[in-house]
Scaffold this active site. Sequence first.
Site, PDB file in Angstrom:
ATOM      1  N   SER A   1       3.280  -2.169  10.336  1.00 12.79           N
ATOM      2  CA  SER A   1       4.726  -2.263  10.535  1.00 12.79           C
ATOM      3  C   SER A   1       5.309  -3.634  10.203  1.00 12.79           C
ATOM      4  O   SER A   1       6.188  -4.136  10.909  1.00 12.79           O
ATOM      5  CB  SER A   1       5.092  -1.844  11.964  1.00 12.79           C
ATOM      6  OG  SER A   1       4.688  -0.497  12.203  1.00 12.79           O
TER       7      SER A   1
ATOM      8  N   HIS B   1      -9.593   1.379   4.731  1.00  7.95           N
ATOM      9  CA  HIS B   1      -8.329   1.511   5.467  1.00  7.95           C
ATOM     10  C   HIS B   1      -8.546   2.444   6.662  1.00  7.95           C
ATOM     11  O   HIS B   1      -9.326   3.408   6.563  1.00  7.95           O
ATOM     12  CB  HIS B   1      -7.245   2.062   4.540  1.00  7.95           C
ATOM     13  CG  HIS B   1      -5.893   2.022   5.159  1.00  7.95           C
ATOM     14  ND1 HIS B   1      -5.454   2.977   6.051  1.00  7.95           N
ATOM     15  CD2 HIS B   1      -4.894   1.117   5.052  1.00  7.95           C
ATOM     16  CE1 HIS B   1      -4.241   2.657   6.456  1.00  7.95           C
ATOM     17  NE2 HIS B   1      -3.875   1.539   5.869  1.00  7.95           N
TER      18      HIS B   1
ATOM     19  N   GLY C   1       2.343   2.276  10.785  1.00  8.11           N
ATOM     20  CA  GLY C   1       3.297   3.370  10.631  1.00  8.11           C
ATOM     21  C   GLY C   1       3.999   3.769  11.918  1.00  8.11           C
ATOM     22  O   GLY C   1       4.651   4.799  11.983  1.00  8.11           O
TER      23      GLY C   1
ATOM     24  N   GLY D   1       2.724  -1.113   4.328  1.00  6.87           N
ATOM     25  CA  GLY D   1       2.760   0.311   4.002  1.00  6.87           C
ATOM     26  C   GLY D   1       4.189   0.768   3.769  1.00  6.87           C
ATOM     27  O   GLY D   1       4.768   0.566   2.701  1.00  6.87           O
TER      28      GLY D   1
ATOM     29  N   ASN E   1       0.865  -1.179   0.000  1.00 11.53           N
ATOM     30  CA  ASN E   1       0.000   0.000   0.000  1.00 11.53           C
ATOM     31  C   ASN E   1       0.900   1.227   0.000  1.00 11.53           C
ATOM     32  O   ASN E   1       1.466   1.578   1.029  1.00 11.53           O
ATOM     33  CB  ASN E   1      -0.901  -0.033   1.249  1.00 11.53           C
ATOM     34  CG  ASN E   1      -1.722   1.228   1.422  1.00 11.53           C
ATOM     35  OD1 ASN E   1      -1.783   2.061   0.519  1.00 11.53           O
ATOM     36  ND2 ASN E   1      -2.343   1.365   2.586  1.00 11.53           N
ATOM     37  N   TRP E   2       1.027   1.839  -1.179  1.00  4.58           N
ATOM     38  CA  TRP E   2       1.970   2.959  -1.297  1.00  4.58           C
ATOM     39  C   TRP E   2       1.421   4.243  -0.696  1.00  4.58           C
ATOM     40  O   TRP E   2       2.137   5.239  -0.589  1.00  4.58           O
ATOM     41  CB  TRP E   2       2.328   3.190  -2.767  1.00  4.58           C
ATOM     42  CG  TRP E   2       3.088   2.061  -3.410  1.00  4.58           C
ATOM     43  CD1 TRP E   2       3.405   0.846  -2.846  1.00  4.58           C
ATOM     44  CD2 TRP E   2       3.616   2.035  -4.731  1.00  4.58           C
ATOM     45  NE1 TRP E   2       4.098   0.071  -3.742  1.00  4.58           N
ATOM     46  CE2 TRP E   2       4.240   0.779  -4.912  1.00  4.58           C
ATOM     47  CE3 TRP E   2       3.623   2.944  -5.787  1.00  4.58           C
ATOM     48  CZ2 TRP E   2       4.873   0.417  -6.111  1.00  4.58           C
ATOM     49  CZ3 TRP E   2       4.245   2.588  -6.983  1.00  4.58           C
ATOM     50  CH2 TRP E   2       4.867   1.336  -7.127  1.00  4.58           C
ATOM     51  N   LYS E   3       0.152   4.259  -0.365  1.00  4.18           N
ATOM     52  CA  LYS E   3      -0.494   5.459   0.198  1.00  4.18           C
ATOM     53  C   LYS E   3      -0.233   6.661  -0.724  1.00  4.18           C
ATOM     54  O   LYS E   3      -0.154   6.486  -1.932  1.00  4.18           O
ATOM     55  CB  LYS E   3      -0.032   5.682   1.634  1.00  4.18           C
ATOM     56  CG  LYS E   3      -0.226   4.411   2.479  1.00  4.18           C
ATOM     57  CD  LYS E   3      -0.074   4.613   3.947  1.00  4.18           C
ATOM     58  CE  LYS E   3      -0.289   3.280   4.671  1.00  4.18           C
ATOM     59  NZ  LYS E   3      -0.195   3.400   6.116  1.00  4.18           N
TER      60      LYS E   3
ATOM     61  N   GLU F   1      -6.925   4.805   7.777  1.00  7.52           N
ATOM     62  CA  GLU F   1      -6.701   6.237   7.492  1.00  7.52           C
ATOM     63  C   GLU F   1      -7.928   6.856   6.831  1.00  7.52           C
ATOM     64  O   GLU F   1      -8.263   8.013   7.102  1.00  7.52           O
ATOM     65  CB  GLU F   1      -5.438   6.402   6.626  1.00  7.52           C
ATOM     66  CG  GLU F   1      -4.185   6.157   7.466  1.00  7.52           C
ATOM     67  CD  GLU F   1      -2.996   5.591   6.707  1.00  7.52           C
ATOM     68  OE1 GLU F   1      -2.991   5.618   5.456  1.00  7.52           O
ATOM     69  OE2 GLU F   1      -2.066   5.091   7.377  1.00  7.52           O
TER      70      GLU F   1
ATOM     71  N   GLU G   1      -5.621  -4.872  10.622  1.00  9.63           N
ATOM     72  CA  GLU G   1      -4.589  -3.850  10.816  1.00  9.63           C
ATOM     73  C   GLU G   1      -4.856  -3.097  12.113  1.00  9.63           C
ATOM     74  O   GLU G   1      -5.621  -2.126  12.117  1.00  9.63           O
ATOM     75  CB  GLU G   1      -4.605  -2.857   9.650  1.00  9.63           C
ATOM     76  CG  GLU G   1      -4.302  -3.475   8.308  1.00  9.63           C
ATOM     77  CD  GLU G   1      -3.675  -2.462   7.358  1.00  9.63           C
ATOM     78  OE1 GLU G   1      -2.546  -2.701   6.934  1.00  9.63           O
ATOM     79  OE2 GLU G   1      -4.304  -1.426   7.087  1.00  9.63           O
TER      80      GLU G   1
END
Length: 254
Positions: free
Chosen positions: A216, A98, A176, A237, A12-14, A100, A170
């Site tokens: 992570s 997600h 992160g 991520g 997941n490159w965000k 976020e 998650e």
Amino acid sequence: MNKERRLIIAGNWKMNKTVAEALDLVNDLKRELANLKEVDVVICPPFTALSEVSKAIVDTNIRLGAQNMSEHNFGAYTGEIAAGMLKEFIVRYVILGHSERRQYQQESDECVAKKTRAAHAASIRPIVCVGETLAQREAGQTEKVVGDQLRGSLAGLSAGQLEETIVAYEPVWAIGTGRTATAQQAQAMHAFIRAQLAAAHGELVSRRVRIQYGGSVKPSNARELMGQPDVDGALVGGASLEVRSFSEIVKNSI
Ligand code: PGA
């Protein structure tokens, strides 16, 4: 590694990588991973890089995912992207719900469920994210929170659709932060999720659903996490942004 279900590792490159940067990474990843057959490898660049990345991975085993999509098929939804638009770039997976997006865009379980159904209607496999915050874990609410998210976000799916859905556990406190759930914590929650799916949809279906761990994941912890019986892959991520760490995660998982 002898697993009941085929492992699926997704990056997941965000909101990272311009088109040029994305192509650099993809070309490096192709060298490392293109011929790997043991695991499903998925990369999820930002929308703006999907077109070029899609062309770059033709004839490889790397598959393309998006990071979000609209629950609507077309129309007056400024700034949104529909499933049919993703399909133009051979997008096969989409990350939905997600944490976020749940946090910054206030996405509810109901909204995630609509998107999940829209993804299936377009034959895009949803990666549906669930997970508790640190406060919820410390208050002993982990199972209640994750159970509610699962029920809400997967509402209205047929058994067949559920089997094609990937659930990503998650824990928000691990995303992160460098703080990973222990393999035991991950396994316990994955087993809980599978038991919930079994209770709602039957044992057979629950045994076919792949459940990724995210938060992570690094080369140094991938092997132990993937070694757990109910952990069927990873949603990565930060460590998916560099060829070395992502390809080592994939290789260490085999
Ligand atoms: P992280 O992110 O690997 O950087 O913790 C995981 C995710 O948000 O999917």
